[in-house]
Scaffold this active site. Structure first.
Site, PDB file in Angstrom:
ATOM      1  N   TYR A 166       0.795  -1.125   0.039  1.00 18.56           N
ATOM      2  CA  TYR A 166      -0.038  -0.077  -0.022  1.00 18.56           C
ATOM      3  C   TYR A 166       0.782   1.289  -0.109  1.00 18.56           C
ATOM      4  O   TYR A 166       0.682   2.194  -0.732  1.00 18.56           O
ATOM      5  CB  TYR A 166      -0.873   0.001   1.114  1.00 18.56           C
ATOM      6  CG  TYR A 166      -2.067   0.918   1.206  1.00 18.56           C
ATOM      7  CD1 TYR A 166      -3.046   1.288   0.602  1.00 18.56           C
ATOM      8  CD2 TYR A 166      -1.432   2.257   2.068  1.00 18.56           C
ATOM      9  CE1 TYR A 166      -3.838   2.207   0.658  1.00 18.56           C
ATOM     10  CE2 TYR A 166      -2.410   3.160   2.083  1.00 18.56           C
ATOM     11  CZ  TYR A 166      -3.538   3.542   1.454  1.00 18.56           C
ATOM     12  OH  TYR A 166      -4.347   4.242   1.330  1.00 18.56           O
ATOM     13  N   LYS A 211       1.432   3.915  -3.242  1.00 17.01           N
ATOM     14  CA  LYS A 211       1.283   5.331  -3.237  1.00 17.01           C
ATOM     15  C   LYS A 211       2.382   6.471  -3.311  1.00 17.01           C
ATOM     16  O   LYS A 211       2.331   7.261  -4.022  1.00 17.01           O
ATOM     17  CB  LYS A 211       0.858   5.615  -1.544  1.00 17.01           C
ATOM     18  CG  LYS A 211      -0.598   5.124  -1.120  1.00 17.01           C
ATOM     19  CD  LYS A 211      -1.888   5.584  -2.404  1.00 17.01           C
ATOM     20  CE  LYS A 211      -3.055   5.088  -1.863  1.00 17.01           C
ATOM     21  NZ  LYS A 211      -4.158   5.614  -2.804  1.00 17.01           N
TER      22      LYS A 211
END
Length: 171
Positions: free
Chosen positions: A78, A82
């Protein structure tokens, strides 16, 4: 006006991105919902492609909702994705790029996510003591994005962490 596009064929809809001075991107999914490959495709690839189309269409200021802890070298998928998309969006070459890195987003969802709901209830209580540390309501993020467009910061790239999002979102 809301336009729903097929993100797999986003390039076919380049006209949708024409003639806008400002672009807002809050696109994202979860690994649980889309799988690891789907998460990367939505949160990195679709976002980067939308940024490219926006820039080609004349967009000068692009605002990207990312995440606290975003880091392209993170061992966590994650945070790594990002961080990667932040770099890709910056590389597009907007006159001004604002990256917002909120902590846990507090919001009401249509789909059931029991663990997230419990976490949000806990964080709402924590927010009474530490209002800008662990979470932020989505409405505050939205207000911060609009306020940033009305009074953009200095420099080509501006990164707003959770506390700054809270402050700007109250303005």
């Amino acid at each position: 006006q809301v336009v729903v596009e097929d993100f797999e064929r986003l390039g076919e809809h380049a006209a949708t991105f024409q003639g806008h001075d400002v672009g807002f991107c809050c696109l994202g999914t979860t690994r649980a919902k889309a799988g690891a490959d789907g998460f990367v495709r939505v949160d990195r690839d679709y976002v980067a492609r939308a940024a490219e189309l926006a820039r080609a269409g004349g967009c000068k200021h692009f605002l990207l909702q990312s995440s606290r802890g975003a880091d392209p070298s993170s061992p966590f998928l994650y945070l790594r994705v990002k961080g990667e998309v932040e770099n890709l969006v910056q590389a597009v070459g907007f006159d001004h790029c604002t990256i917002l890195r909120p902590a846990v987003l507090l919001c009401k969802r249509q789909e059931s996510r029991p663990v997230e709901w419990i976490t949000q209830q806990f964080l709402r209580v924590v927010a009474l003591v530490f209002p800008t540390v662990y979470s932020v309501p989505v409405e505050t993020v939205a207000r911060a994005m609009v306020a940033n467009v009305l009074q953009p910061g200095k420099g080509k790239v501006e990164v707003l962490e959770n506390r700054a999002i809270h402050e700007l979102g109250k303005a």
